[in-house]
Design a protein around this motif. Structure first.
Motif, short mmCIF file in Angstrom:
data_model
loop_
_atom_site.label_atom_id
_atom_site.label_comp_id
_atom_site.label_asym_id
_atom_site.label_seq_id
_atom_site.Cartn_x
_atom_site.Cartn_y
_atom_site.Cartn_z
N TYR A 273 30.04 42.22 42.44
CA TYR A 273 31.25 42.41 42.26
C TYR A 273 32.17 41.43 43.39
O TYR A 273 33.24 40.90 43.06
CB TYR A 273 32.09 43.60 42.20
CG TYR A 273 31.46 44.32 40.82
CD1 TYR A 273 32.38 44.49 39.80
CD2 TYR A 273 30.29 44.97 40.74
CE1 TYR A 273 31.94 44.96 38.43
CE2 TYR A 273 29.74 45.71 39.51
CZ TYR A 273 30.69 45.57 38.40
OH TYR A 273 30.40 46.06 37.27
N LEU A 274 31.73 41.51 44.44
CA LEU A 274 32.23 40.57 45.40
C LEU A 274 32.08 39.45 45.20
O LEU A 274 33.23 38.56 45.49
CB LEU A 274 31.41 40.75 46.88
CG LEU A 274 32.03 40.06 48.00
CD1 LEU A 274 33.62 40.54 48.37
CD2 LEU A 274 31.20 40.61 49.27
N ASN A 275 31.12 38.75 44.62
CA ASN A 275 31.07 37.50 44.35
C ASN A 275 32.20 37.07 43.17
O ASN A 275 32.69 35.92 43.30
CB ASN A 275 29.72 36.95 43.69
CG ASN A 275 28.66 36.82 44.78
OD1 ASN A 275 29.01 36.96 46.02
ND2 ASN A 275 27.30 36.91 44.38
N VAL A 276 32.38 38.03 42.48
CA VAL A 276 33.43 37.90 41.28
C VAL A 276 34.89 37.57 41.85
O VAL A 276 35.49 36.62 41.70
CB VAL A 276 33.40 38.98 40.27
CG1 VAL A 276 34.53 38.77 39.43
CG2 VAL A 276 32.03 39.14 39.44
N VAL A 277 35.15 38.47 42.75
CA VAL A 277 36.40 38.28 43.40
C VAL A 277 36.38 37.24 44.33
O VAL A 277 37.51 36.42 44.21
CB VAL A 277 36.58 39.76 44.23
CG1 VAL A 277 37.89 39.49 45.16
CG2 VAL A 277 36.56 40.94 43.47
N SER A 278 35.36 36.94 45.05
CA SER A 278 35.42 35.58 46.00
C SER A 278 35.50 34.45 45.14
O SER A 278 36.46 33.44 45.36
CB SER A 278 33.99 35.60 46.71
OG SER A 278 33.95 36.49 47.61
N ILE B 5 43.44 34.44 41.68
CA ILE B 5 43.95 35.90 42.21
C ILE B 5 44.77 35.36 43.26
O ILE B 5 44.40 34.85 44.14
CB ILE B 5 42.83 36.60 42.20
CG1 ILE B 5 43.30 38.29 42.34
CG2 ILE B 5 41.96 36.36 43.50
CD1 ILE B 5 42.40 39.44 42.30
N SER B 6 45.68 36.03 43.55
CA SER B 6 46.76 35.78 44.70
C SER B 6 46.51 36.84 45.89
O SER B 6 45.62 37.66 45.64
CB SER B 6 48.25 35.94 44.23
OG SER B 6 48.54 37.18 44.13
N VAL B 7 46.93 36.52 47.14
CA VAL B 7 46.66 37.19 48.24
C VAL B 7 47.21 38.45 48.14
O VAL B 7 46.56 39.70 48.33
CB VAL B 7 47.37 36.54 49.43
CG1 VAL B 7 47.40 37.25 50.62
CG2 VAL B 7 46.58 35.23 49.93
N ASP B 8 48.49 38.84 47.31
CA ASP B 8 49.12 39.77 46.95
C ASP B 8 48.38 40.84 45.94
O ASP B 8 48.27 42.01 46.01
CB ASP B 8 50.53 39.77 46.44
CG ASP B 8 51.56 39.03 47.50
OD1 ASP B 8 51.16 39.44 48.55
OD2 ASP B 8 52.55 38.56 47.10
N GLU B 9 47.75 40.14 45.12
CA GLU B 9 46.90 40.90 44.05
C GLU B 9 45.43 41.42 44.91
O GLU B 9 45.10 42.51 44.82
CB GLU B 9 46.24 39.79 42.85
CG GLU B 9 47.36 39.76 41.82
CD GLU B 9 47.19 38.53 40.96
OE1 GLU B 9 47.59 38.78 39.60
OE2 GLU B 9 46.57 37.68 41.24
#
Length: 121
Positions: free
Chosen positions: A90-95, A103-107
């Protein structure tokens, strides 16, 4: 659970929105030109073989009903995509989303807050 085709997923959406259905009812839900009864019947039987549907006999016909919810399907499908394309990470997905500006920094901050909140509960 086995993967389903795009057409089978389309048929499942009818079950998820309406519940138990006869094949004729599904055919009637399509706009003109309607698919052939045998085509929809084939999809329904395939979905039953794959474990997404079951049926009850009513006289000489069958009424089919979903045995997996749309939510369960989405979770399983998402898990398959992450396993197949992101090495089960899941880390690879977010990365990937961060690198591609999806995806923004705020998100990301909100996501971290949710994770921290969940770990405290």
């Amino acid at each position: 659970m086995k993967e389903i085709t795009t057409r089978e997923e389309e048929v499942m959406r009818h079950f998820w929105s309406a519940g138990a259905l006869f094949v004729k009812q599904i055919v009637d839900m399509y706009p003109d030109p309607k698919p052939h009864f045998n085509t929809i019947s084939t999809y329904v039987r395939s979905l039953e073989e794959k474990g997404y549907l079951n049926h009850e006999a009513l006289g000489t016909t069958f009424r089919y009903f979903p045995v997996i919810s749309e939510e369960e399907y989405k979770k399983g499908n998402l898990g398959n995509v992450i396993k197949k394309y992101f090495d089960s990470s899941y880390l690879n997905v977010v990365s990937t989303f961060i690198r591609e500006d999806k995806i923004s920094v705020d998100e990301v901050k909100r996501l971290l807050e949710e994770v921290e909140k969940q770990s405290k509960e």
